[in-house]
Design an enzyme around this catalytic site. Sequence first.
Site, PDB file in Angstrom:
ATOM      1  N   VAL A  56      46.093  23.447  41.029  1.00 35.51           N
ATOM      2  CA  VAL A  56      46.404  24.856  41.230  1.00 35.51           C
ATOM      3  C   VAL A  56      45.090  25.629  41.278  1.00 35.51           C
ATOM      4  CG1 VAL A  56      47.621  26.846  40.315  1.00 35.51           C
ATOM      5  CG2 VAL A  56      48.523  24.553  39.930  1.00 35.51           C
ATOM      6  N   VAL A  58      43.055  29.389  42.904  1.00 34.67           N
ATOM      7  CA  VAL A  58      43.046  30.666  43.613  1.00 34.67           C
ATOM      8  C   VAL A  58      41.598  31.093  43.764  1.00 34.67           C
ATOM      9  CG1 VAL A  58      43.678  33.117  43.490  1.00 34.67           C
ATOM     10  CG2 VAL A  58      45.305  31.373  42.786  1.00 34.67           C
ATOM     11  N   LEU A 109      48.653  36.484  42.170  1.00 39.04           N
ATOM     12  CA  LEU A 109      48.884  35.530  43.260  1.00 39.04           C
ATOM     13  C   LEU A 109      49.179  34.139  42.712  1.00 39.04           C
ATOM     14  CD1 LEU A 109      46.120  36.648  45.782  1.00 39.04           C
ATOM     15  CD2 LEU A 109      48.584  37.042  45.915  1.00 39.04           C
ATOM     16  N   LYS A 126      50.531  33.434  39.907  1.00 38.18           N
ATOM     17  CA  LYS A 126      51.881  33.473  39.368  1.00 38.18           C
ATOM     18  C   LYS A 126      52.903  33.288  40.486  1.00 38.18           C
ATOM     19  CE  LYS A 126      53.629  37.256  37.355  1.00 38.18           C
ATOM     20  NZ  LYS A 126      53.846  38.261  36.309  1.00 38.18           N
ATOM     21  N   ASP A 162      44.511  23.013  31.454  1.00 37.33           N
ATOM     22  CA  ASP A 162      43.286  23.223  30.700  1.00 37.33           C
ATOM     23  C   ASP A 162      43.555  24.290  29.644  1.00 37.33           C
ATOM     24  OD1 ASP A 162      40.066  24.485  31.122  1.00 37.33           O
ATOM     25  OD2 ASP A 162      40.536  22.421  30.589  1.00 37.33           O
ATOM     26  N   GLN A 217      42.256  26.975  28.762  1.00 31.08           N
ATOM     27  CA  GLN A 217      42.167  28.398  29.106  1.00 31.08           C
ATOM     28  C   GLN A 217      43.403  28.938  29.803  1.00 31.08           C
ATOM     29  OE1 GLN A 217      39.916  26.125  30.054  1.00 31.08           O
ATOM     30  NE2 GLN A 217      37.866  26.746  29.429  1.00 31.08           N
ATOM     31  N   TYR A 270      50.554  29.642  31.676  1.00 28.06           N
ATOM     32  CA  TYR A 270      51.750  28.865  32.009  1.00 28.06           C
ATOM     33  C   TYR A 270      52.875  29.104  31.016  1.00 28.06           C
ATOM     34  CZ  TYR A 270      49.175  26.541  35.664  1.00 28.06           C
ATOM     35  OH  TYR A 270      48.467  26.291  36.799  1.00 28.06           O
TER      36      TYR A 270
END
Lengths: 250, 257
Positions: free
Chosen positions: A184, A186, A195, A197, A220, A222, A227
Site C-alpha cells: 500500500v 501513496v 486517499l 483510506k 508497520d 507507524q 488501519y
Amino acid sequence: MIIGNVFSPFPPPAAATLCQFHHSIASVSRRQLWGLHNLNNTGSRNANISRLKASFWESIRSGFIKNNTMQVIESPSTIQEEVEMLPDEFVLVEKTLPDGVVEQIIFSSGGDVDVYDLQALCDKVGWPRRPLSKLAAALRNSYTVAALHSIRKSAGEERNDEKKLIGMARATSDHAFNATIWDVLVDPSYQGQGLGKALIEKLIRTLLQRDIGNITLFADSQVVEFYQNLGFEPDPEGIKGMFWYPRLTG
Amino acid sequence: MSENSGWRRKQIEMAVATTAAYGRYLPANFLHAPLKITNQSSSPPPPLYISTNPSDVNPRQLQDLYALCNHSCHRFPNLDSDGRVEPIDITKLRIALSHSPVVVSVFTKPEFANNFSTRTEVGAKSSGIGGDWIQRVMPVMPVMPDNGQLVGFGRAVSDLGLTASIYDVMVIPSLQGRGIGRRIVQRIIRMLTSKGVYDISALCSDKERLFFKACGFGEDILGSTTMMYTGTSSYSDADQMVIYAGRKLLLVPPLRE
C-alpha cells in the site's frame, strides 16, 4: 537515499545467502509504509540484472501494446466464476488548481498499473528496489490491484493530459476465503487527503462483496493506528503471521 | 544380509509359492515365527503418496478431510456445542483450490487411515497373524490418489512474484505427530522457492504457531503487526451492509461521495 548493505546477487534456489536477499525484498511487499520512513536495511540493486532483464522482456512482450505508453496488465479474472466483477473506475476528487489546471484523481481497480510508474512511485516513498519482472508478475497475479492516478488537464488545450500514478494497493486472494493486502503506497505529495483510506476501503469493499472474509495485512508500527481506524484489529484472538526463514545450515 | 533375513526370505519364497498354488488361502499353521507385537510408538509407517497436482484432489474427499480435522476456512469459525466447525462450502472450496497456485495432498492406503481413530489400533491391526508382511512382499498396488485415502493437505496462495501465504495445512488426527504436516509445508515451500518466491507467510493461531516454528517459520524480524479486518470501525452507519465470515460480522465500507 539508500542506506546500503551489500547483498548477494540474485540467488539460485536453496543458496545460503537466500535469507538476506529475501529479507530485503520481503520487507517491502509486506510493510504498509506510506513512504513516511526509509527502511534502514535497504539493499543494493541485485547484480544479476541482465538475467532478469531477459526474462522481464519475455514476460511482457506478449502484453505490450505498441502504440500505448502504458503497459496493460490484465486483472486475474476467471471464466468459470459466475459473477464477473467489472473493474471500477471513477473520479474520486476533482479540483481546479490556481493556474487554471483541472486535476482529477481517478480510482481504478482494473489493474492498469504501469510497472515502471510503480517502480518510480516506490522510489519516491523510499522503498528498496525490487526486480521489475517480479513486480510485473506480482501485479499480474494479484486478485485486485487498486490504483490512484492524477490527471491534469491544461486549461483550454485539447488532449493535453498529464497522467501520473500516485497511489496503489493490491491484494492476493484465493477468490473464496482469504485475501492479503500488500504494497500500500501513496505519493508523499498527495498524502494526508484521505486517499489511502479510500484505496483501502475500496479494496475491502471489493473483497467483501465477493464474500472473501479473511482479510489480512502486515502493518508497520507507524500505520497500525491508521488501519485500526479502518476496521482492522491487531493479532485478533492471538492470530499472528509468521514468515519463513530458511536456515543457513543444512 | 544377516542369517535371519535369509531364513525369512526362504519363508517368503515358500509363501509366494503356496499362495500361487492355493490362491489367497494360507494355512494358519504355516507361519512358524510369531510376529512382533508392535506397540503404539512403533506402529508401522503408512505408505504415503504426496502429490502436488491439484487434479489429484477430489473436492468431496477434501471436504471430508476438513471435517475430520475439524478445520474451518474461516479464521473465526462458528462452533457448535461439541466444538465442531460448520462444514465447508464445497463450491467455495473448489474456487479456492483453483486459485491456489500450490496444492499439496497426501494419500495413504485406506486401512492405514480411515479405520483407526488412535495409533494403538493401527499397531494392533498390523501385528496379528499375517500382519502386513504379506503386503510388503507380494506385488502390491502402490498407493495412488485414485485408490488412496486423502489424509493430509496444504495449499498456498501467491502472486508468483513476490509473496505467498500458506493456508489450511492439515493431517487427520490418527496420523498426526509423524512429520507428515512438516513434509507438506516443506513441499509447499520448495514449490514456491522454485518459482522465485521467498516471502512466505502463514497465519497462525496459538496452537499452529509451534507447528510452523518447527517448519522454520518465525515472527517478522521487521516487527510488522498482523492485522485482520474485523469490521468494527470507528465510523458506524445505520444502513451498512454486512457479511458473515464464520462468527464475525464484517461491515462493508460504504461508498463515499
